[in-house]
Design an enzyme around this catalytic site. Structure first.
Site, PDB file in Angstrom:
ATOM      1  NE  ARG A  73      43.221  21.101  32.463  1.00 58.58           N
ATOM      2  CZ  ARG A  73      42.183  21.893  32.189  1.00 58.58           C
ATOM      3  NH1 ARG A  73      41.122  21.880  32.960  1.00 58.58           N
ATOM      4  NH2 ARG A  73      42.211  22.710  31.148  1.00 58.58           N
ATOM      5  CG  ASP A  74      43.256  15.266  26.604  1.00 58.44           C
ATOM      6  OD1 ASP A  74      42.427  14.394  26.941  1.00 58.44           O
ATOM      7  OD2 ASP A  74      43.328  15.721  25.456  1.00 58.44           O
ATOM      8  CB  ILE A  75      46.918  11.143  30.714  1.00 61.06           C
ATOM      9  CG1 ILE A  75      47.860  12.143  31.399  1.00 61.06           C
ATOM     10  CG2 ILE A  75      47.616   9.793  30.505  1.00 61.06           C
ATOM     11  CD1 ILE A  75      49.159  12.378  30.672  1.00 61.06           C
ATOM     12  CG  ASN A  79      47.029  13.526  23.839  1.00 55.83           C
ATOM     13  OD1 ASN A  79      47.039  13.773  22.635  1.00 55.83           O
ATOM     14  ND2 ASN A  79      46.175  14.096  24.670  1.00 55.83           N
TER      15      ASN A  79
END
Length: 225
Positions: A73-75, A79
């Site tokens: 959910r936060d590619i 990151n």
């Protein structure tokens, strides 16, 4: 799994909580793409393609091999951390959600980072594997173009990297989107193939996007050429 940042331990002192991860010598992909003036010379196409493949392998591991499966959910490029050999490791699972093998989505708050959030998340509070794939497609575009997902300093019409790339493709000018430091006749075929994959990832129709497993297979094939 070598393409995830490994948890080495944790520390609990009073109200303080710390997670201890493996040290990544080369920091984040975002730093190399957008902060370093010499990134073009140091982050050549071979390294970028290896980073793309390693990131895809990490994502496929989360989606398919973990039990239960995991939606990241936060590619995003910040990151994706790089070790001393520029091997990619997915990091920051603060927004991740577990998902049972027989499910295709989880209902949750819409979260993420501007520029990486799939368009469908604005219409429904549902997170899916294809949402992660969309975000991965943005990372591929960053690797190819050297541009941020959204850059308000650019002229109107080219601030959003997805719209700009799709417009350039529609005009038959796709080779102009590649960062000058990586665009050469010797790797133009690979660049175009990765660009096609990126465009499939960021299509507005989630069902038309590839799976993370397909991404790994395609990028492996390109890397082996």
């Amino acid at each position: 799994m070598k393409n995830l940042v490994l948890l080495q331990g944790y520390c609990k002192v009073g109200n303080d909580r710390l997670l201890i991860y493996s040290y990544m010598e080369n920091g984040s992909l975002d730093y190399w793409l957008h902060e370093r003036a010499d990134s073009g010379a140091l982050l050549d196409w071979r390294k970028r393609l290896r980073i793309a493949l390693g990131s895809a392998r990490g994502l496929a591991y989360l989606h398919l091999s973990c039990d239960p499966h995991i939606l990241h959910r936060d590619i995003k490029s910040s990151n994706i951390l790089l070790d001393e050999n520029f091997e990619a490791h997915l990091a920051d699972f603060g927004l991740a959600r577990l998902i049972c093998a027989y499910e295709t989505h989880v209902t949750t708050d819409v979260v993420g980072t501007l520029g990486y959030i799939p368009p469908e998340y604005g219409q429904s509070p549902v997170a899916t594997y294809k949402g992660d794939v969309y975000s991965f497609g943005i990372v591929l575009l960053e690797l190819l173009t050297g541009r941020r997902p959204v850059d308000m300093c650019r002229p109107k019409g080219s601030r959003d990297v997805v719209s700009w790339v799709l417009q350039m493709k529609a005009e038959g000018r796709e080779t102009e989107v590649f960062h000058p430091s990586i665009h050469g006749k010797e790797n133009e075929n690979q660049l175009i193939r990765v660009l096609e994959i990126a465009c499939l990832c960021v299509t507005s129709a989630p069902k038309s996007r590839p799976t993370s497993q397909q991404l790994v297979a395609w990028l492996e094939e390109i890397s082996d050429d």
